[in-house]
Design a protein around this motif. Structure first.
Motif, PDB file in Angstrom:
ATOM      1  N   HIS A  37      -2.427  -3.230  -3.530  1.00 44.27           N
ATOM      2  CA  HIS A  37      -3.787  -3.128  -3.019  1.00 44.27           C
ATOM      3  C   HIS A  37      -4.809  -3.142  -4.163  1.00 44.27           C
ATOM      4  N   CYS A  69      -4.218   2.665  -5.092  1.00 43.36           N
ATOM      5  CA  CYS A  69      -3.170   2.215  -4.178  1.00 43.36           C
ATOM      6  C   CYS A  69      -2.475   0.967  -4.730  1.00 43.36           C
ATOM      7  N   HIS A  81       0.840  -1.209   0.000  1.00 43.00           N
ATOM      8  CA  HIS A  81       0.000   0.000   0.000  1.00 43.00           C
ATOM      9  C   HIS A  81       0.868   1.250   0.000  1.00 43.00           C
TER      10      HIS A  81
END
Ligand SMILES: [Zn+2]
Length: 239
Positions: free
Chosen positions: A130, A138, A32
């Protein structure tokens, strides 16, 4: 081995609750970005997750800053809150910063965490961004492209070599609080020195520095300058 700054070292609040999983259920590492300033601290992110999102704890399993420091979030086997519905399967590693901010040092540390996860799992985990799990930008195009390229860390110094000297922060009396003090103290602890990892360069840290400088036959001034900083990362590490 990757050196990880513990929760107590960065002043984490205790979790409201926690549930754990096992290595056999871990199948991926999920990367992330925080999408905020690189100066954000793990504690600020934890406060946001606990007070605004109402979560039990900081959402990620680990965090990494631009200096390449790794911070313990929920840790290896506590189920995070970062990429539902795959928090049991995925270990969430968050780079603190926005797209394009990730330095070579940060990438080396993300890679070192991934390698360490594989070592602990005893097999190769999947590398995910992500965005592979949820509809989100992300972890940004830069980190995502790097993930897809296999997380290369060529061109930088290998994991375990000294991070760049942070500047004039490690001296007594302290000029200001700085995360590099925590980094240095945890490294000295790994080397077997009795030192409290509290991020404050007090008289006790200065004394350890003086002893270390004597042992290494460096200039003895109780200040962690570039030479002493580099020596802190030299082999051998006595556990
Ligand atoms: Zn994310």
């Amino acid at each position: 081995m990757v050196s990880i700054i513990s929760r107590s070292a960065w002043g984490a609040r205790p979790p409201r609750s926690r549930s754990t999983t096992t290595w056999s259920r871990r199948v991926e590492v999920t990367v992330h970005y925080s999408a905020g300033p690189t100066t954000q601290t793990p504690r600020q992110i934890q406060n946001f997750h606990m007070d605004s999102n109402g979560w039990a704890d900081i959402g990620y399993n680990f965090l990494v800053d631009t200096h390449g420091n790794a911070y313990e979030g929920r840790g290896w086997l506590v189920i995070g809150a970062h990429a539902a519905p795959r928090n049991t399967e995925g270990i969430g590693v968050c780079f603190i910063g926005r797209d394009g901010d990730a330095t070579a040092a940060a990438k080396r540390t993300v890679r070192a965490l991934y390698d360490e996860a594989n070592r602990r799992a005893g097999r190769t985990l999947m590398r995910k961004g992500h965005r592979d799990v949820n509809p989100t930008a992300c972890p940004g195009n830069d980190l995502y492209g790097w993930l897809r390229a296999g997380m290369p860390v060529n061109g930088g110094s290998p994991p375990g070599s000294a991070p760049p000297w942070p500047g004039v922060y490690l001296r007594y009396p302290p000029i200001t609080r700085h995360s590099s003090v925590t980094t240095w103290q945890s490294r000295m602890r790994q080397r077997g020195w009795r030192i409290t990892v509290d991020g404050a360069y007090g008289p006790a840290s200065r004394n350890v520095c003086i002893e270390f400088q004597r042992e290494k036959r460096l200039g003895v001034d109780g200040i962690v300058g570039p030479e002493t900083w580099r020596a802190t990362w030299e082999a051998p590490i006595t556990p």
